[in-house]
Write an enzyme that holds these catalytic residues in place. Structure first.
Site, PDB file in Angstrom:
ATOM      1  N   GLY A 106       9.306  -5.018  -5.927  1.00  3.54           N
ATOM      2  CA  GLY A 106       9.250  -3.594  -6.238  1.00  3.54           C
ATOM      3  C   GLY A 106      10.439  -3.124  -7.051  1.00  3.54           C
ATOM      4  O   GLY A 106      10.521  -3.346  -8.266  1.00  3.54           O
ATOM      5  N   ILE A 110       6.363  -4.380   3.511  1.00  4.52           N
ATOM      6  CA  ILE A 110       6.356  -3.026   4.014  1.00  4.52           C
ATOM      7  C   ILE A 110       6.298  -2.013   2.866  1.00  4.52           C
ATOM      8  O   ILE A 110       6.761  -2.295   1.755  1.00  4.52           O
ATOM      9  CB  ILE A 110       7.615  -2.733   4.872  1.00  4.52           C
ATOM     10  CG1 ILE A 110       8.902  -2.885   4.079  1.00  4.52           C
ATOM     11  CG2 ILE A 110       7.652  -3.611   6.072  1.00  4.52           C
ATOM     12  CD1 ILE A 110      10.172  -2.463   4.805  1.00  4.52           C
ATOM     13  N   ASN A 111       5.732  -0.869   3.167  1.00  2.00           N
ATOM     14  CA  ASN A 111       5.940   0.290   2.328  1.00  2.00           C
ATOM     15  C   ASN A 111       7.365   0.778   2.602  1.00  2.00           C
ATOM     16  O   ASN A 111       8.080   0.180   3.404  1.00  2.00           O
ATOM     17  CB  ASN A 111       4.902   1.374   2.668  1.00  2.00           C
ATOM     18  CG  ASN A 111       4.525   2.190   1.435  1.00  2.00           C
ATOM     19  OD1 ASN A 111       5.405   2.565   0.662  1.00  2.00           O
ATOM     20  ND2 ASN A 111       3.264   2.459   1.259  1.00  2.00           N
ATOM     21  N   THR A 112       7.795   1.822   1.948  1.00  2.92           N
ATOM     22  CA  THR A 112       9.184   2.264   2.093  1.00  2.92           C
ATOM     23  C   THR A 112       9.494   2.827   3.488  1.00  2.92           C
ATOM     24  O   THR A 112       8.610   3.339   4.168  1.00  2.92           O
ATOM     25  CB  THR A 112       9.516   3.351   1.060  1.00  2.92           C
ATOM     26  OG1 THR A 112       8.537   4.382   1.172  1.00  2.92           O
ATOM     27  CG2 THR A 112       9.501   2.792  -0.343  1.00  2.92           C
ATOM     28  N   CYS A 121       0.009   7.845   3.961  1.00  2.00           N
ATOM     29  CA  CYS A 121      -0.210   9.171   3.391  1.00  2.00           C
ATOM     30  C   CYS A 121      -0.574  10.126   4.498  1.00  2.00           C
ATOM     31  O   CYS A 121      -1.214   9.741   5.466  1.00  2.00           O
ATOM     32  CB  CYS A 121      -1.376   9.141   2.416  1.00  2.00           C
ATOM     33  SG  CYS A 121      -1.143   7.950   1.146  1.00  2.00           S
ATOM     34  N   GLY A 165       9.579  -5.973   0.219  1.00  2.00           N
ATOM     35  CA  GLY A 165      10.761  -5.259   0.689  1.00  2.00           C
ATOM     36  C   GLY A 165      12.061  -5.896   0.235  1.00  2.00           C
ATOM     37  O   GLY A 165      12.514  -6.870   0.808  1.00  2.00           O
ATOM     38  N   SER A 178       3.154  -1.947  -5.830  1.00  4.07           N
ATOM     39  CA  SER A 178       2.551  -0.718  -6.361  1.00  4.07           C
ATOM     40  C   SER A 178       3.608   0.367  -6.587  1.00  4.07           C
ATOM     41  O   SER A 178       4.493   0.571  -5.757  1.00  4.07           O
ATOM     42  CB  SER A 178       1.503  -0.203  -5.380  1.00  4.07           C
ATOM     43  OG  SER A 178       1.009   1.042  -5.810  1.00  4.07           O
ATOM     44  N   ILE A 190       8.323  10.426  -5.291  1.00  2.00           N
ATOM     45  CA  ILE A 190       7.542  10.675  -6.499  1.00  2.00           C
ATOM     46  C   ILE A 190       6.367  11.585  -6.155  1.00  2.00           C
ATOM     47  O   ILE A 190       5.974  12.426  -6.951  1.00  2.00           O
ATOM     48  CB  ILE A 190       7.012   9.343  -7.091  1.00  2.00           C
ATOM     49  CG1 ILE A 190       8.157   8.350  -7.344  1.00  2.00           C
ATOM     50  CG2 ILE A 190       6.188   9.583  -8.346  1.00  2.00           C
ATOM     51  CD1 ILE A 190       9.213   8.794  -8.303  1.00  2.00           C
TER      52      ILE A 190
HETATM   53  C1  LIG Z   1       9.294   4.619  -7.291  1.00  2.00           C
HETATM   54  C2  LIG Z   1       8.390   3.983  -6.288  1.00  2.00           C
HETATM   55  C3  LIG Z   1       7.037   4.322  -6.244  1.00  2.00           C
HETATM   56  C4  LIG Z   1       6.179   3.747  -5.321  1.00  2.00           C
HETATM   57  N1  LIG Z   1       4.849   4.082  -5.332  1.00  2.00           N
HETATM   58  C5  LIG Z   1       3.993   3.471  -4.454  1.00  2.00           C
HETATM   59  C6  LIG Z   1       2.592   3.730  -4.502  1.00  2.00           C
HETATM   60  O1  LIG Z   1       2.111   4.476  -5.342  1.00  2.00           O
HETATM   61  N2  LIG Z   1       1.788   3.120  -3.577  1.00  2.00           N
HETATM   62  C7  LIG Z   1       2.299   2.254  -2.637  1.00  2.00           C
HETATM   63  O2  LIG Z   1       1.521   1.724  -1.832  1.00  2.00           O
HETATM   64  N3  LIG Z   1       3.621   1.973  -2.592  1.00  2.00           N
HETATM   65  C8  LIG Z   1       4.476   2.558  -3.474  1.00  2.00           C
HETATM   66  N4  LIG Z   1       5.825   2.248  -3.445  1.00  2.00           N
HETATM   67  C9  LIG Z   1       6.330   1.286  -2.448  1.00  2.00           C
HETATM   68  C10 LIG Z   1       6.478  -0.113  -3.050  1.00  2.00           C
HETATM   69  O3  LIG Z   1       5.236  -0.607  -3.462  1.00  2.00           O
HETATM   70  C11 LIG Z   1       7.120  -1.087  -2.029  1.00  2.00           C
HETATM   71  O4  LIG Z   1       6.289  -1.150  -0.886  1.00  2.00           O
HETATM   72  C12 LIG Z   1       8.509  -0.639  -1.607  1.00  2.00           C
HETATM   73  O5  LIG Z   1       9.220  -0.122  -2.722  1.00  2.00           O
HETATM   74  C13 LIG Z   1       9.332  -1.770  -0.985  1.00  2.00           C
HETATM   75  O6  LIG Z   1       9.561  -2.825  -1.879  1.00  2.00           O
HETATM   76  P1  LIG Z   1      10.926  -3.000  -2.740  1.00  2.00           P
HETATM   77  O7  LIG Z   1      12.052  -2.915  -1.775  1.00  2.00           O
HETATM   78  O8  LIG Z   1      10.786  -4.335  -3.397  1.00  2.00           O
HETATM   79  O9  LIG Z   1      10.959  -1.883  -3.716  1.00  2.00           O
HETATM   80  C14 LIG Z   1       6.690   2.813  -4.383  1.00  2.00           C
HETATM   81  C15 LIG Z   1       8.044   2.462  -4.414  1.00  2.00           C
HETATM   82  C16 LIG Z   1       8.903   3.033  -5.347  1.00  2.00           C
HETATM   83  C17 LIG Z   1      10.349   2.636  -5.340  1.00  2.00           C
END
Ligand SMILES: Cc1cc2nc3c(=O)[nH]c(=O)nc-3n(C[C@H](O)[C@H](O)[C@H](O)COP(=O)(O)O)c2cc1C
Ligand SMILES: Cc1cc2nc3c(=O)[nH]c(=O)nc-3n(C[C@H](O)[C@H](O)[C@H](O)COP(=O)(O)OP(=O)(O)OC[C@H]3O[C@@H](n4cnc5c(N)ncnc54)[C@H](O)[C@@H]3O)c2cc1C
Ligand SMILES: Cc1cc2nc3c(=O)[nH]c(=O)nc-3n(C[C@H](O)[C@H](O)[C@H](O)COP(=O)(O)OP(=O)(O)OC[C@H]3O[C@@H](n4cnc5c(N)ncnc54)[C@H](O)[C@@H]3O)c2cc1C
Ligand SMILES: Cc1cc2nc3c(=O)[nH]c(=O)nc-3n(C[C@H](O)[C@H](O)[C@H](O)COP(=O)(O)O)c2cc1C
Ligand code: FES
Ligand code: FES
Lengths: 285, 312, 312, 285
Positions: free
Chosen positions: B274, B200-202, B139, B252, B30, B80
């Site tokens: 992501g 994971i989320n970030t 959130c 992740g 996402s 963002i």
């Molecule tokens: C620019 C950006 C926007 C994101 N927006 C959302 C979001 O709206 N909702 C959400 O659950 N996670 C959001 N994420 C988190 C990603 O879905 C993902 O969990 C995180 O980036 C880790 O994966 P990756 O290392 O492959 O990027 C966002 C990540 C990035 C980089």
């Protein structure tokens, strides 16, 4: 809009710290519009993680390596070495593998042909104006006002002249052309009271000054902006600028990569100091 | 890449999560894939296991001031601020595009109060084209001093329970890594009725411009993503898989098939890609191909053989 | 590098932590610099702000099985298992070497029970050459089911209090980043009498060999260090600086002066360089030189001007 | 022991997947001992993060670029492309900046001169044996038993022959020399009942087999081991192997980078399956 896994054709320093790179780029002659950009992957592995956005300077064809093959299609970008990605770029040679995503974004609108066109370029901001000039000279009188800090920042002016563009150079330190700001030149040209559209690209303070000048004389203005970008295609929402009428209650954020990088000046919120974002945030590592 | 002969039987790639059948375990994360249409020119949306949307809220959300992103070593920070078009615009203008494809649409959503979450869930529950919901609990809970829902097991249980009541669609809860013990929040989500977990989320991070002495993000703090975080994500997925009995989606730092495989082997049933989409819009296509090649080379006939096959 | 003219006044680099004067804010991180002697052939130990030893325990410790390390994207995982010679051998065979230098020696130590910590502290308190103690609380508490001391504020308070009673030397408590809210554990350490805090220790991570389907570390899980983790470390130091009134030492992914500066600007009084020593045994020398050059270029006469100068 | 910021002099594929690299390396002729290694930084930036350990194949001098300069001192390493670091290495050219930490570790002991020396090399394990052979041929009869999976794994044998070393080649698939394992050749040579010291380097299964054979005939054995290394100087404790007499109660861990990489066989705990660690853990990314 395509991602090309391609190669560098040539890469040359054209002024201290400024390089001109030619990249093999099928289909760009047909599809690239003046003011559009590419997301450039400087090598096919890390680092850096993200692609770098660069304006398209021009597209063209060159002879194939063997006469039984079709000509090679290329684009040229011109870049200034400022950080980690451009440092890697300056060491690239013929044949090095790179990736090119594009052409991206919305370019310039040409406007009426019975008016004069004034292009205002500040340093590396000159880049997207060349393809525009190529188009505009077909129908209109085109003048280029080119500014830079010193003479090293004045690039490719001869190429504009070859197109038949009248060029005016100014440098802050007076080392080339008139001493002073390019905006002073613009003011004097606008005083001629012709029907004019202005196209500007350069550092944010220059663009803001140009906007003020054009607004005063109600001159239509298109500007090309820079912003920090991750995706270049409207997916990450990292590259936004505030649109006109933006308020905290009714926010309006426009993606520089999708709605821009070229904006009509009245699309933007000129009060927002944050629209200076990209420019002041260079140098992330 | 391995040359495929006519006769070679291609490995089975389909997996199932909370009752949704995915043609393969690869989907976008996402917020990195817009509403699907942004990347449609670059890859075939029908080749993906699922499509996951940018996080939606009840009302449109403007997001944060700029700068919103910043590159770091093998990663990026983003703040963002969850900018999105809101559920109404999504249903009216984004869903029709997504419905053209034969790929399950997973809608990511969030709120700032349990009531917002619940109301939004109700709205999304009515949309037939939505295959599953992914609930982002990273959130701030505005009713509780802005403390992030996802870090407190009680808050997780409460908000997931509320959402669960409002939908019969498969519910995926997306966990935050910024906790001492992720098994606790994972179990809280499971007990509250989650059908699957994604993580994971970030990770929370920060960078400073040493010349201006200002944070590189307008929001000071942002979320770290990209290859840099993968070892942390693999560890967390490994821990969660051991704590719960529902499927887990691994996220992740995935940019290659080898990365995806780490998550599958520790027990993720599917993975999300992501940041790698930004780096290469064809990343997921390449990962899929490499994944098939890996299975062929290793003699794996069904990707499910790999899932949870870690030997300790 | 900036050419220094005769006349240019070199910036003041000295900082003070918990009463110890450091000639500059650069020191190695525990476990990445052995007992000092390993790197002595490569750099002048008299040029460093301090020397920090490998973590010591009461008895010699064998450490974990191999593989103990694994490279990751811009980082590395380690599960050394705190192998060390024990306090007796250290005092007898390692201290004499370190005492040759005019650089404060900070001894890092750990235990598996509060009593072990306390006893060890008592032993170290007697050694005149030891300038300060750095207490690693990222260790399992064997009396409490092996839960790491550092993640529980009560356990932190208890064990730091015990140690505090046993020494009048400056006491630095080294925090783990693997917590939901580091301000809470930071405050617990401060209240229990810590004179300074250092952070971060490694983040917990894991990697999998997809061919053998086994963890890359014999210990399955290890600690992630290196450039990849820097944004997380900067964020945590930023948060801790705001929560406590004692000096903070920043650690995590520092390999260049620009990295060190991020930590100083958010408010660290000094920094430790870890994994970067492996990559370049001269890393700290180069960082010091670049740091001076930065100060000269920016017109900073005293490095203390920079500390905590973040503008938000 | 020093860190040299230096350059690559040459880099050549000598057999499929095997490269020989010459690196500018002041002082190595004087200081490097047979069996020592270097920690090599494949480029001066990321990736990869960590240095890679490589045995020193040989040290030498070559003519300077200009006759008024002293000769250039170099070392050569021979490497097999197996992962991320060696993949970058294979693309390096003359002049590319690299870093060299070394010479590191403890090398071979030469033993008595009135005995025969048998060197057993498996594939890339041959590398550290060349400098050793250079020394040993001065005083003793030296034989090299070189084994590999296929003929591609048999490298630089001619160079040993030029030193006057008697060489025996065997490959598992019989594509070069005798078909079979190098250990079979060793067994037959030891049956000759001369006074012998064996020096072995190669994959762990080979080394273990060599150890068993030598133990049976009470032949002194030195082995050179590989281990995952972060620092190469004894600081990280990542590279340990179990020493002889290791128990859980009385553990004995020896740093391969400091105590080794060459060990007398009786220094090691041959029961410990973990001593196979390095070999089976290649491929971390
Ligand atoms: C620019 C950006 C926007 C994101 N927006 C959302 C979001 O709206 N909702 C959400 O659950 N996670 C959001 N994420 C988190 C990603 O879905 C993902 O969990 C995180 O980036 C880790 O994966 P990756 O290392 O492959 O990027 C966002 C990540 C990035 C980089
Ligand atoms: C639409 C567009 C067109 C551009 N056209 C040109 C051009 O023709 N020639 C040229 O030299 N430059 C151009 N730029 C700026 C160029 O993208 C940056 O100079 C470049 O990304 C710097 O990369 P770096 O790795 O060297 O710098 P670093 O500072 O190391 O980059 C770190 C991060 O910040 C970003 N960044 C840094 N400066 C800028 C900036 N000014 N604008 C956007 N992102 C930035 C990088 O992309 C990267 O993500 C353009 C930017 C945009 C948005
Ligand atoms: C003392 C010593 C001498 C060596 N001499 C030689 C030699 O002369 N020629 C040669 O080709 N190889 C030699 N090796 C092995 C060589 O270090 C590895 O092949 C190399 O590090 C692989 O790097 P990579 O990035 O290509 O592989 P990757 O698998 O990407 O490396 C990932 C990590 O694992 C480590 N690693 C992987 N395989 C090995 C291994 N077998 N031993 C130690 N570390 C490993 C790497 O150093 C790196 O840290 C030696 C190893 C040691 C310890
Ligand atoms: C191999 C290794 C061994 C370590 N040993 C210790 C230790 O004994 N005690 C301790 O407090 N921290 C130890 N650490 C953690 C480091 O001191 C430091 O906190 C961490 O590596 C983050 O810094 P870096 O990213 O600069 O490496 C160790 C780290 C590594 C990589
Ligand atoms: S750069 Fe990602 S939305 Fe514009
Ligand atoms: S490699 Fe670090 S101790 Fe041997």
């Amino acid at each position: 809009m395509k991602n090309h896994k391609t190669i560098v054709l040539s890469n040359q320093e054209i002024s201290p710290g400024y390089y001109r790179m030619r990249i093999l780029a099928p289909d760009y002659n047909k599809h690239a519009q003046p003011g559009q950009f590419v997301m450039f992957r400087v090598q096919r592995a890390l680092p850096p993680l993200l692609r770098r956005p660069f304006g398209i300077f021009r597209a063209g064809f060159m002879p194939a390596d063997c006469d039984s093959m079709p000509p090679k299609e290329f684009i040229e970008i011109i870049y200034k070495v400022v950080g980690s990605g451009t440092e890697i770029m300056q060491r690239l040679h013929y044949g090095d593998p790179v990736e090119l995503l594009g052409p991206l974004g919305r370019g310039f609108e040409y406007g009426a042909s019975d008016e004069e066109k004034i292009l205002v370029g500040g340093g590396i901001g000159l880049v997207p104006l060349y393809m525009l000039a190529e188009k505009l000279v077909e129908k209109s009188k085109v003048r280029l006002l080119m500014g830079g800090r010193t003479r090293d920042d004045i690039i490719t002016v001869t190429e504009f002249e070859r197109l038949g563009v009248e060029t005016y150079v100014s440098t802050e330190d007076g080392s080339l052309g008139e001493a002073g700001l390019v905006t002073q030149v613009l003011e004097s040209k606008l005083r001629e009271n012709n029907k004019v559209t202005v196209f500007a690209c350069g550092p944010m303070p220059m663009i803001e000054a140009v906007q003020k000048i054009c607004k005063r004389s109600a001159t239509p203005l298109q500007v090309s902006l820079e912003a920090l970008m991750a995706c270049g295609v409207g997916a990450c929402l990292g590259c936004v600028v505030k649109g006109s009428g933006h308020t905290d209650a009714q926010p309006s954020y426009l993606c520089t990569c999708k709605v821009g990088p070229v904006f009509q000046s009245d699309q933007l919120d000129w009060g927002a100091s944050e629209n200076r974002g990209a420019d002041s945030c260079g140098g992330c590592r | 890449m391995i040359k495929r002969k006519e006769k070679i039987i291609r490995p089975k790639m389909a997996v199932e999560i909370a009752g949704i059948k995915l043609r393969n375990p690869i989907m976008p994360a996402s917020g990195t894939f817009g509403y699907g249409e942004e990347y449609a020119p670059y890859l075939d949306l029908n080749s993906l296991g699922a499509i996951v949307t940018k996080g939606l809220s009840l009302k449109p959300k403007a997001g944060n001031s700029t700068p919103r992103i910043c590159e770091t070593v093998s990663g990026m920070l983003n703040a963002i601020g969850l900018q999105n078009v809101g559920v109404d615009v999504f249903i009216k203008h984004k869903m029709p595009f997504l419905e053209q494809f034969d790929t399950p649409v997973i809608v990511n959503f969030f709120g700032n109060t349990p009531e917002e979450y619940a109301e939004l869930t109700g709205r999304l529950d009515d949309i037939p084209g939505v295959a599953a919901l992914e609930m982002n609990i990273s959130c701030p809970n505005v009713k509780h001093g802005g403390i992030v829902f996802g870090i407190d097991p009680q808050a997780v249980f409460a908000v997931v329970s509320q959402v669960r009541k409002k939908t019969t669609k498969p519910l995926i809860v997306k966990l935050t890594p910024n906790v001492t013990d992720i098994q606790v929040t994972a179990k809280a989500a499971e007990e509250a009725g989650a059908d699957a977990l994604s993580l994971i989320n970030t990770l929370t991070g920060m960078a400073v411009d040493v010349k201006t002495r200002r944070p590189r993000l307008a929001n000071t703090i942002g979320g770290l993503s990209g290859p840099a975080i993968r070892p942390i994500a693999v560890r967390l997925v490994h821990q969660v898989v051991q704590a719960v009995n529902i499927p887990v989606i691994g996220i992740g730092g995935i940019s290659r098939a080898l990365d995806a495989l780490e998550f599958l082997i520790v027990g993720a049933t599917a993975v999300q890609v992501g940041t790698a989409n930004f780096v290469d819009p064809n990343a997921m296509t390449t990962i899929l191909q490499e994944l098939e090649d890996f299975c062929l080379a290793e003699g794996i006939e069904d990707i499910n053989e790999l899932i949870g096959s870690l030997e300790i």
